[in-house]
Each structure stands twice: as C-alpha cells, then as structure tokens.
Design an enzyme around this catalytic site. Structure first.
Site, short mmCIF file in Angstrom:
data_model
loop_
_atom_site.label_atom_id
_atom_site.label_comp_id
_atom_site.label_asym_id
_atom_site.label_seq_id
_atom_site.Cartn_x
_atom_site.Cartn_y
_atom_site.Cartn_z
N ARG A 89 -7.21 -10.13 16.20
CA ARG A 89 -6.99 -9.01 17.47
C ARG A 89 -7.77 -9.69 18.79
O ARG A 89 -7.24 -9.69 19.84
CB ARG A 89 -8.06 -7.74 17.17
N LYS A 117 1.05 9.05 0.56
CA LYS A 117 1.40 10.42 0.58
C LYS A 117 2.52 10.68 1.39
O LYS A 117 2.57 10.37 2.72
CB LYS A 117 0.03 11.13 0.82
N GLY A 156 -1.24 -1.38 9.49
CA GLY A 156 -1.94 -0.88 8.50
C GLY A 156 -1.77 -1.67 7.18
O GLY A 156 -1.80 -3.17 7.48
N GLY A 204 -2.27 3.21 13.13
CA GLY A 204 -1.94 4.51 13.51
C GLY A 204 -1.06 4.59 14.87
O GLY A 204 -0.12 5.50 14.94
P1 AMP Z 1 -0.95 4.19 3.02
O1 AMP Z 1 -2.20 4.27 3.69
O2 AMP Z 1 -0.22 5.62 3.12
O3 AMP Z 1 -0.01 3.26 3.58
O4 AMP Z 1 -1.07 3.92 1.52
C1 AMP Z 1 -1.52 2.76 0.87
C2 AMP Z 1 -1.95 2.97 -0.37
O5 AMP Z 1 -1.03 3.38 -1.32
C3 AMP Z 1 -2.35 1.64 -1.04
O6 AMP Z 1 -3.49 1.83 -1.17
C4 AMP Z 1 -1.62 1.80 -2.46
O7 AMP Z 1 -2.45 1.30 -3.36
C5 AMP Z 1 -1.18 3.19 -2.51
N1 AMP Z 1 0.03 3.61 -3.30
C6 AMP Z 1 1.14 2.60 -3.31
N2 AMP Z 1 1.90 3.06 -4.32
C7 AMP Z 1 1.28 4.01 -5.01
C8 AMP Z 1 1.63 4.85 -6.29
N3 AMP Z 1 2.60 4.64 -6.68
N4 AMP Z 1 0.61 5.69 -6.84
C9 AMP Z 1 -0.61 5.62 -5.98
N5 AMP Z 1 -0.69 5.02 -5.09
C10 AMP Z 1 -0.01 4.30 -4.31
#
Ligand code: AMP
Length: 402
Positions: free
Chosen positions: A38, A202, A359, A382
C-alpha cells in the site's frame, strides 16, 4: 473509463501545502511492516507532487484505535516511506494529529518536503466525520488530494468531511484514478464477453454485488461457500454445507433474473466434500469429490470439484473482461485451495482484462504467485465491493469535477 474528477496530474502545487489522504493501513507485526504494497502504491502521487514543488502533508488511518495508542502509530510508515522515496519524511508525532507539533513541522516545510501526520483515528471524530477534525485538516493545506481507494467507501473526516472546508482545489491521486479506470471500465463499459466470478463465504455479504453484476455481465459464476445456498435453492441436497436459509428466496430470484435477462449463471457441478470443517483451518483433511446432485446428507462442501474447475476456467478463457471477488473454497487449507488455484490459473492464461476485487481473492492471488499475471489487483476490498454493487463512493464523490 475516464473519471470525471480533478486529477493530481494537472494540479498547480508549486509552493502550496497539499494534504494527501493515503491508504497506509499496512499489516504490522511487533511494530514492523510485513507488507508495504500500500505504501508502494502511493508513491506515484507523492513523487509527482514532490516533482511539482508542493509541500506534501500525508495522512492515513492504521488499524482501528479508538484513541491515541502507540501500537497504531504511523511512525514505521514514515521510516519505510523515507527509504522508498530516498528522502527524509518528517513524522509529525502528535496525539491530536493536527496539534502544535504537527503545525510546527508543517511551518518548517520547504517546497518538495514531505511530512506524515499521526494516525487519523487517534481523533475519535474521524470515523464520525466530525466537523472539528475536518476543519483542523482543512486548515493546514491549500490543496487536497485523495489517493486512498481502500478508504473511499467511508465518509470520514480525512476522506470526505475535510473537503467541505477546503478553500482550494481538490483532486484524486493516481492510485484512485487507476482503480476507477479498471473497475469502472469493467462495470460500465466492458469488453465482452464480461465474466464475473464471485465466491467467498456468505451470500448475505454480496447480495447487491450479485444483483448488480447480473445486470452488467454476460456470465456470472458463483463458487465458494455462497454456492451452496444457490444449489439448495435449486432443490439439491447440500448436507451440512454453509447455507443461508433466509436467502433461499433471494437466490431463486437471482436464478430467475439470470434466465429473464438471458445471462449465463454458472454454479458448481461437483464439489470437494469432507465430514467436518478443517480445524485448525490448515489441518490435513481427507476430501473426496462428488457431483452436486450426489452430496451425502452428512457431508460438507468445501471447494469446487475438477469438473467445475474446467467449466469455470473455460468461461474465463473465452472472456474479454473478468472480475473476480471471493475464493472458490476454503483456500487456507492446501487440499481445499485447488478450485481457487484453478480459477487463478485460468485468469493468468486468458488474454482478457483481469481484475481482482481486493480482499481474500487478492490475498489468494498474491499468495499463490499469480499477482504479475493479472491486469489489476484492487487495493481496496470493501471499496471495490461497494463499487461493484453500484454504490457511489463518498471519498470520490466529494472531489471537484474536472
Ligand atoms: P469472503 O470474506 O466472503 O470473501 O469469504 C472468504 C472466506 O470464505 C475464506 O476464509 C474461505 O475459507 C471461506 N469459504 C470459501 N468457501 C467456503 C465453503 N465452501 N465453506 C465455508 N467457507 C468457505
């Protein structure tokens, strides 16, 4: 897409004090910077202002202190910046950020000098966009430049409020401009086919991104944890996989929307399964692959399978623009990183413009060694997500038009 905002390139700064909001929110371990990306990303703007004879006053937040806290001082950033610029950067240690010490350092500046203020979050009003701190910041400079893309989605004193009290010009820096050039082109004027790839944990975190990108792209790929809510919405057994039951109707709506708009919505065909989530996350676990129509009720889907890797890779290979946000599986575990690696490899292999939306996906691409193969890796997780949602970013919105 050219950003319709004043740019650091055409500012008259000779002899003027220029307040520059940077994103120096770098990872620290025991007081040392563990990744200076950064800081490096801010150099073009700082160098341009030095070259043009401005008096450059830099500011940034670091971490989430609620009050002055020596653990979050920007002093290590001043040191690293001095090395990178081959020039002394004066650190204005000051718990009030713009207190007597900072003002003294600023009064002593000559043209081309650089001063770094203390962490803007040492002032509690920063996050509330309070008037007093915004006025303090505006009082020390004649020109304001925002180059902190990673904080552009926040209306704080140093990213937004300060501009209400600036009497002179306001502009965006080179990094901000570059981010918007890539993300803006992808969303508003993409070379087609435009493929968007979403993953991560999610569905709820990315509701507006899914809907907005479906409007803009030709193919929307959904992998990662969020895919299982879509698969369940299609009536499949997904066992103990991560599912957001409250978002099943939303997923059905998105599936119908894709059909109505004639867009391809690609979901996993097969998946890596295990009987439990890896604990610790990098623990060795046995994983097997099954078709998504065949998931046992006691299994957990933790990555996309080989057929899906091929399906997603083929879509990426024929694209002209690809935007990717979110890993395809629990990539922190080597056994479950294969889907994320396959997608990164497909992006590395394609001639398309490839944009990684910050991210976890940015971290994964860097960690897996594909960083140099991408057209653009966003510095703001973000901020890039909010941009992809179609939101106006306050840190850019407040800057004067060209
Ligand atoms: P995000 O912050 O929403 O981009 O989510 C990233 C996180 O999603 C990472 O820490 C991954 O380990 C988790 N992740 C990816 N695929 C899965 C899955 N099938 N089940 C649970 N967690 C997951």
């Amino acid at each position: 897409m050219a950003l319709n905002k004043k740019n650091v390139e055409n500012l008259q700064v000779k002899g003027k004090k220029v307040l520059v909001r940077c994103d120096f929110n770098v990872p620290l371990k025991d007081g040392s910077i563990t990744n200076d990306n950064r800081i490096v990303a801010a150099l073009p703007t700082i160098n341009k202002l030095i070259e043009n004879g401005g008096k450059i006053i830099l500011c940034s937040h670091l971490g989430k202190p609620k009050a002055p806290d020596s653990k979050f001082t920007l002093a290590p950033v001043a040191k690293r910046l001095s090395e990178l610029l081959s020039k002394n950067v004066v650190f204005a240690a000051d718990d009030a950020v713009v207190g007597d010490n900072a003002r003294k350092a600023i009064d002593a500046m000559s043209d081309g000098d650089v001063v770094l203020l203390e962490n803007t979050r040492f002032r509690a009003e920063e996050g509330k966009n309070g008037e007093a701190f915004s006025k303090d910041l505006a009082s020390i400079a004649e020109v304001y430049v925002n180059d902190a893309f990673g904080s552009a989605h926040r209306a704080h004193c140093s990213t937004a409020g300060v501009t209400s009290f600036m009497t002179g010009e306001t502009a965006v820096g080179y990094l901000m401009n570059k981010e918007i050039e890539f993300l803006g082109n992808a969303v508003e004027n993409p070379a087609r086919p435009f493929v968007a790839i979403l993953g991560g944990a999610k569905v709820a975190d990315k509701l507006n991104v899914i809907s907005n990108l479906l409007d803009k792209c030709d193919t929307l790929i959904i992998g990662g944890g969020m895919a299982y809510t879509f698969l369940k919405a299609k009536g499949m057994e997904v066992g103990k996989s991560l599912v957001d039951n409250e978002k099943l109707d939303y997923c059905k709506e998105m599936i119908a929307k894709a059909e109505k708009l004639g867009k391809n919505l690609l979901l996993p065909m097969d998946t890596a399964i295990a009987s439990s989530f890896p604990n610790p996350i990098d623990a060795e676990i046995p994983a097997e692959y099954v078709d998504v129509t065949n998931m046992p009720a006691d299994s957990l889907g933790l990555d996309i399978g080989p057929k899906t890797c091929e399906l997603f890779a083929n879509a990426a290979k024929t694209a002209k623009t690809v935007v990717w946000n979110g890993p395809m599986g629990v990539f922190e575990n080597p056994t479950l990183a294969k889907g994320t690696i396959a997608v990164a490899q497909a992006l590395a292999d394609t001639d398309a413009t490839t944009i990684i939306g910050g991210g976890d996906s940015a971290a994964a691409v860097v960690q897996l060694g594909f960083a140099d193969e991408m057209s653009h890796i966003s510095t703001g997780g973000g901020a890039s997500l909010e941009y992809l949602e179609g939101k106006v970013l306050p840190g850019i919105d407040v800057i004067q038009d060209r």
